[in-house]
Design a protein around this motif. Structure first.
Motif, mmCIF file in Angstrom:
data_model
loop_
_atom_site.group_PDB
_atom_site.id
_atom_site.type_symbol
_atom_site.label_atom_id
_atom_site.label_comp_id
_atom_site.label_asym_id
_atom_site.label_seq_id
_atom_site.Cartn_x
_atom_site.Cartn_y
_atom_site.Cartn_z
ATOM 1 N N LEU A 43 0.821 -1.213 0.000
ATOM 2 C CA LEU A 43 0.000 0.000 0.000
ATOM 3 C C LEU A 43 0.856 1.264 0.000
ATOM 4 O O LEU A 43 0.416 2.309 -0.471
ATOM 5 C CB LEU A 43 -0.949 0.004 1.205
ATOM 6 C CG LEU A 43 -2.109 0.993 1.123
ATOM 7 C CD1 LEU A 43 -3.094 0.558 0.032
ATOM 8 C CD2 LEU A 43 -2.844 1.107 2.462
ATOM 9 N N LEU A 44 2.075 1.177 0.497
ATOM 10 C CA LEU A 44 2.948 2.355 0.480
ATOM 11 C C LEU A 44 3.212 2.812 -0.951
ATOM 12 O O LEU A 44 3.265 4.014 -1.222
ATOM 13 C CB LEU A 44 4.271 2.074 1.199
ATOM 14 C CG LEU A 44 4.269 2.215 2.730
ATOM 15 C CD1 LEU A 44 3.431 1.140 3.397
ATOM 16 C CD2 LEU A 44 5.685 2.200 3.283
ATOM 17 N N TYR A 45 3.378 1.847 -1.865
ATOM 18 C CA TYR A 45 3.608 2.215 -3.262
ATOM 19 C C TYR A 45 2.317 2.697 -3.921
ATOM 20 O O TYR A 45 2.342 3.624 -4.740
ATOM 21 C CB TYR A 45 4.194 1.029 -4.023
ATOM 22 C CG TYR A 45 5.638 0.803 -3.663
ATOM 23 C CD1 TYR A 45 6.640 1.669 -4.117
ATOM 24 C CD2 TYR A 45 6.016 -0.250 -2.834
ATOM 25 C CE1 TYR A 45 7.961 1.485 -3.768
ATOM 26 C CE2 TYR A 45 7.341 -0.448 -2.482
ATOM 27 C CZ TYR A 45 8.311 0.422 -2.945
ATOM 28 O OH TYR A 45 9.626 0.249 -2.582
ATOM 29 N N GLN A 46 1.198 2.095 -3.566
ATOM 30 C CA GLN A 46 -0.077 2.540 -4.137
ATOM 31 C C GLN A 46 -0.390 3.970 -3.728
ATOM 32 O O GLN A 46 -0.979 4.743 -4.493
ATOM 33 C CB GLN A 46 -1.193 1.596 -3.688
ATOM 34 C CG GLN A 46 -1.049 0.173 -4.204
ATOM 35 C CD GLN A 46 -2.001 -0.795 -3.523
ATOM 36 O OE1 GLN A 46 -3.053 -0.400 -3.024
ATOM 37 N NE2 GLN A 46 -1.629 -2.072 -3.489
ATOM 38 N N ALA B 259 9.274 -1.216 -6.204
ATOM 39 C CA ALA B 259 10.312 -0.209 -5.962
ATOM 40 C C ALA B 259 10.970 0.207 -7.273
ATOM 41 O O ALA B 259 11.202 1.403 -7.520
ATOM 42 C CB ALA B 259 11.349 -0.758 -4.989
ATOM 43 N N ALA B 260 11.266 -0.777 -8.113
ATOM 44 C CA ALA B 260 11.895 -0.474 -9.404
ATOM 45 C C ALA B 260 10.964 0.369 -10.274
ATOM 46 O O ALA B 260 11.408 1.314 -10.951
ATOM 47 C CB ALA B 260 12.269 -1.770 -10.116
ATOM 48 N N ASN B 261 9.683 0.054 -10.241
ATOM 49 C CA ASN B 261 8.706 0.809 -11.016
ATOM 50 C C ASN B 261 8.587 2.247 -10.503
ATOM 51 O O ASN B 261 8.526 3.203 -11.288
ATOM 52 C CB ASN B 261 7.351 0.121 -10.966
ATOM 53 C CG ASN B 261 6.316 0.822 -11.816
ATOM 54 O OD1 ASN B 261 6.444 0.930 -13.024
ATOM 55 N ND2 ASN B 261 5.270 1.327 -11.158
ATOM 56 N N ALA B 262 8.566 2.401 -9.172
ATOM 57 C CA ALA B 262 8.465 3.748 -8.582
ATOM 58 C C ALA B 262 9.703 4.574 -8.902
ATOM 59 O O ALA B 262 9.625 5.793 -9.087
ATOM 60 C CB ALA B 262 8.263 3.641 -7.068
ATOM 61 N N ARG B 263 10.825 3.896 -8.983
ATOM 62 C CA ARG B 263 12.068 4.593 -9.339
ATOM 63 C C ARG B 263 12.002 5.090 -10.777
ATOM 64 O O ARG B 263 12.365 6.242 -11.076
ATOM 65 C CB ARG B 263 13.249 3.636 -9.157
ATOM 66 C CG ARG B 263 14.603 4.243 -9.454
ATOM 67 C CD ARG B 263 15.054 5.130 -8.326
ATOM 68 N NE ARG B 263 16.396 5.641 -8.541
ATOM 69 C CZ ARG B 263 17.039 6.395 -7.679
ATOM 70 N NH1 ARG B 263 16.475 6.734 -6.544
ATOM 71 N NH2 ARG B 263 18.256 6.830 -7.943
ATOM 72 N N SER C 196 13.118 6.754 -4.364
ATOM 73 C CA SER C 196 14.105 5.777 -3.894
ATOM 74 C C SER C 196 13.511 4.870 -2.827
ATOM 75 O O SER C 196 12.677 5.295 -2.021
ATOM 76 C CB SER C 196 15.321 6.501 -3.301
ATOM 77 O OG SER C 196 15.956 7.293 -4.275
ATOM 78 N N SER C 197 13.959 3.613 -2.827
ATOM 79 C CA SER C 197 13.557 2.639 -1.803
ATOM 80 C C SER C 197 14.798 1.940 -1.284
ATOM 81 O O SER C 197 15.787 1.784 -1.998
ATOM 82 C CB SER C 197 12.596 1.593 -2.379
ATOM 83 O OG SER C 197 11.437 2.186 -2.928
#
Length: 236
Positions: free
Chosen positions: A74-77, A108-112, A118-119
């Motif tokens: 949920l943190l990424y969502q 994490a890779a997608n958010a980057r 950064s993660s």
């Protein structure tokens, strides 16, 4: 003995007379007891430097097992529901391990790629080594689903370190801490409410001491005193 408000309501609902119930609230030892604000700041800065966190970045962290019940994804969502200026300075920290590791690393890779967020995955960290991670954190999130989060002791630990906290309404201790100024309670699966909560809490300056008075009632010493007082009532 009741370890919290929901536990108290449960006992009363099942016929225990309220006058027969005493509180000995769920507690964890405070590893930061006796630390000065200066010591906490040094530990925070050292850990942030170790993890490669820039001074302007705000750390949003998850502590615990990477399992479906805990819902760390949920943190990424929630990133979708932050404005670009907020998202730009977020650093996501995951302390723990579990079956969702690969899924989280993919997110994490997608958010980057998508936002430049950064993660860092710290892996399993021994309990004695956790305090600097909490001190490095600005907001700790526990977004558990309704699958048995009876309390959520990481919330106690985060509050002892003065973190802001966001928890789902499936976390048992939400009844205890929801009224605190830097605690937000969100619905289960509430990605947008989590984003809103992060916007509010990350706008505040880091303060190690804001929760100190409240958390004294959730210390091991307070629990021991409650047990002692109740035993003395019967012995005497």
């Amino acid at each position: 003995f009741s370890f919290g408000e929901l536990n108290y309501e449960h006992l009363v609902r099942h016929g225990v007379p309220p006058e027969h119930i005493s509180f000995a609230r769920f507690s964890v030892p405070n590893a930061l007891a006796g630390w000065s604000v200066e010591q906490k700041l040094v530990a925070r800065n050292e850990m942030r430097a170790k993890l490669g966190i820039q001074p302007e970045q705000k750390v949003v962290a998850f502590f615990g097992k990477f399992i479906p019940k805990k819902n760390p994804e949920l943190l990424y969502q929630a990133l979708e529901h932050l404005v670009a200026a907020e998202r730009r300075n977020i650093f996501l920290l995951f302390v723990g391990a579990g079956e969702l590791q690969q899924q989280l690393e993919n997110l994490a890779a997608n958010a980057r790629r998508k936002w430049g967020v950064s993660s860092h995955f710290a892996g399993f960290v021994n309990q004695s080594q956790l305090p600097p991670y909490y001190l490095a954190t600005d907001v700790m999130v526990l977004p558990s689903r309704r699958m048995g989060e009876a309390w959520g002791l990481v919330v106690n630990e985060a509050l002892q370190a003065g973190c802001g906290v966001v928890i789902s309404d499936a976390v048992g201790c939400q009844k205890e801490f929801a009224d605190m100024p830097r605690v937000r309670v969100i619905p289960v699966e509430g990605a947008q409410p989590l984003g809103n909560a992060l916007s509010e809490l990350l706008s505040l300056d880091r303060n190690f001491e804001w929760s100190r008075e409240k958390m004294q009632g959730y210390s091991s010493e307070a629990a021991a005193a409650a047990l002692k007082a109740e035993i003395a009532r019967y012995v005497n």
